[in-house]
Design an enzyme around this catalytic site. Structure first.
Site, mmCIF file in Angstrom:
data_model
loop_
_atom_site.group_PDB
_atom_site.id
_atom_site.type_symbol
_atom_site.label_atom_id
_atom_site.label_comp_id
_atom_site.label_asym_id
_atom_site.label_seq_id
_atom_site.Cartn_x
_atom_site.Cartn_y
_atom_site.Cartn_z
ATOM 1 N N PHE A 182 131.356 95.131 -3.476
ATOM 2 C CA PHE A 182 130.546 94.142 -2.771
ATOM 3 C C PHE A 182 130.865 92.745 -3.282
ATOM 4 O O PHE A 182 131.436 92.554 -4.362
ATOM 5 C CB PHE A 182 129.046 94.443 -2.912
ATOM 6 C CG PHE A 182 128.498 94.253 -4.304
ATOM 7 C CD1 PHE A 182 127.915 93.051 -4.693
ATOM 8 C CD2 PHE A 182 128.544 95.280 -5.236
ATOM 9 C CE1 PHE A 182 127.411 92.874 -5.971
ATOM 10 C CE2 PHE A 182 128.029 95.116 -6.518
ATOM 11 C CZ PHE A 182 127.468 93.909 -6.881
ATOM 12 N N CYS A 183 130.516 91.748 -2.449
ATOM 13 C CA CYS A 183 130.725 90.342 -2.773
ATOM 14 C C CYS A 183 129.724 89.540 -1.958
ATOM 15 O O CYS A 183 128.779 90.104 -1.411
ATOM 16 C CB CYS A 183 132.169 89.927 -2.491
ATOM 17 S SG CYS A 183 132.709 90.260 -0.797
ATOM 18 N N THR A 184 129.915 88.253 -1.834
ATOM 19 C CA THR A 184 128.937 87.411 -1.157
ATOM 20 C C THR A 184 128.817 87.744 0.324
ATOM 21 O O THR A 184 127.743 88.046 0.822
ATOM 22 C CB THR A 184 129.296 85.925 -1.316
ATOM 23 O OG1 THR A 184 129.485 85.635 -2.689
ATOM 24 C CG2 THR A 184 128.189 85.041 -0.748
ATOM 25 N N ILE A 211 126.573 90.777 0.244
ATOM 26 C CA ILE A 211 125.203 90.622 -0.239
ATOM 27 C C ILE A 211 124.326 89.927 0.805
ATOM 28 O O ILE A 211 123.165 90.293 1.008
ATOM 29 C CB ILE A 211 125.193 89.802 -1.544
ATOM 30 C CG1 ILE A 211 125.979 90.531 -2.634
ATOM 31 C CG2 ILE A 211 123.765 89.528 -2.007
ATOM 32 C CD1 ILE A 211 126.330 89.646 -3.825
#
Length: 257
Positions: A182-184, A211
Site C-alpha cells: 500500500f501507499c498514498t 490509503i
C-alpha cells in the site's frame, strides 16, 4: 466552508505524446484557475489538482474525451484553501521513479484488493484462503511516521528507488503469506506489487486506490494516525480532513502517490 476540491489520480498508459500533452494540459489547467501538479511520462500520468469543483471536474471531463483517460477515477477531498502555490505540468522519465525499466504496469497490472476486502481480511486476521495477511508500506520513512496500518511492514526506505533492494533482502520473510502493498494513492504499491510477483512472490496484491481510497470507503479501522500528502495540508485524517503537522514537501514532489 470547505469549498476547494482536491483530487488525486494516476494511470499507467503509454503516452508517446507526453510533451504535446504537457502544453495542452497546462493551458487548460491555468485557464480553469487550477493549481497543483501533473506529471507525464511515456508510462502514464499522475496528478494532484485543486480548485473549484466545477473547474476541477471540468478539466477531468475534458481529459476523458481522450480514450486513454476515459476511465480516470480521481479520489476527492475538500479543504478551506488551495494547498498548492502554483500550477506545474512536467514531463519526466517515470511518473514515479523506481529505476526498474522492466516494470511496465500498462502491460499488465498486479492483482488488487479493494478497501472493503482488506478491511474484512484485517478484521478476521487472514485472507479468504486462510493465509496470514501482512500489509507492506511502500512509502518513504517520513511518510510512514505520520501514520500507517497496524503492524505494517516498514523497511525505512528513504526513497522509492530503494524498494527493490529492500524487498530482496526481506523476501524470505514474506513467503507463504498474503502480502498487501500500500501507499498514498496506489501508484507506488502498484509498481511494488508487480516487482514482487515478477521476482517469485506468489500471493501479492496492491491496495486499490491506496490509503486515500481506504479512508474514503471504510471507517479507517486498523490504520493508525494520518496519511502524509505532498501539499500544504501535509497530513489527512481518516475522514480526509487536514491535520497540518510537519512541513510539507516541495511542489515537485506534490504528485507522489
Amino acid at each position: 466552508m470547505t469549498s476547494v476540491l482536491n483530487i488525486s489520480c494516476y494511470k499507467f498508459v503509454p503516452l508517446p505524446d507526453a510533451a504535446e500533452l504537457r502544453e495542452r494540459l497546462h493551458a487548460q489547467a491555468v485557464a480553469a484557475g487550477l493549481k497543483g501538479t501533473i506529471l507525464l511520462a511515456e508510462e502514464g500520468i499522475n496528478f494532484f489538482l485543486a480548485g473549484t469543483a466545477e473547474a476541477v471536474r471540468g478539466l477531468v471531463d475534458g481529459m476523458r474525451v481522450d480514450e486513454r483517460f476515459a476511465d480516470l477515477e480521481p479520489k476527492e477531498s475538500w479543504s478551506d484553501t488551495v494547498p498548492f502555490r502554483k500550477m506545474l505540468v512536467k514531463v519526466k522519465r517515470e511518473i514515479i521513479r523506481m529505476d526498474h525499466p522492466t516494470i511496465r504496469p500498462a502491460q499488465g497490472r498486479a492483482p488488487s484488493v479493494d478497501p472493503a476486502t482488506l478491511h474484512r481480511w484485517l478484521e478476521q486476521g487472514h485472507d479468504d484462503a486462510g493465509r496470514e495477511v501482512v500489509t507492506l508500506d511502500t512509502r518513504n520513512a517520513f511518510e510512514v511516521d505520520a501514520g500507517t496500518f497496524a503492524d505494517a511492514i516498514d523497511w525505512r526506505i528513504a526513497k522509492f528507488t530503494e524498494f527493490p533492494d529492500a524487498f530482496r533482502a526481506h523476501k524470505a520473510e514474506l513467503q507463504d503469506k498474503t502480502v498487501v502493498s500500500f501507499c498514498t494513492g496506489g501508484i507506488r504499491c502498484e509498481k511494488a506489487a508487480i516487482l514482487m510477483r515478477e521476482e517469485g512472490l506468489e500471493h501479492v496484491y496492491q491496495l486499490e486506490g491506496g490509503i486515500l481510497k481506504y479512508f474514503e470507503h471504510t471507517d479507517g479501522a486498523h490504520y493508525h494516525g494520518g496519511c502524509f500528502v505532498f501539499d500544504e495540508r501535509t497530513v489527512l485524517a481518516p475522514d480526509l480532513s487536514a491535520q497540518p503537522s510537519a512541513k510539507a514537501g516541495d511542489e515537485d514532489a506534490s504528485a507522489s502517490s
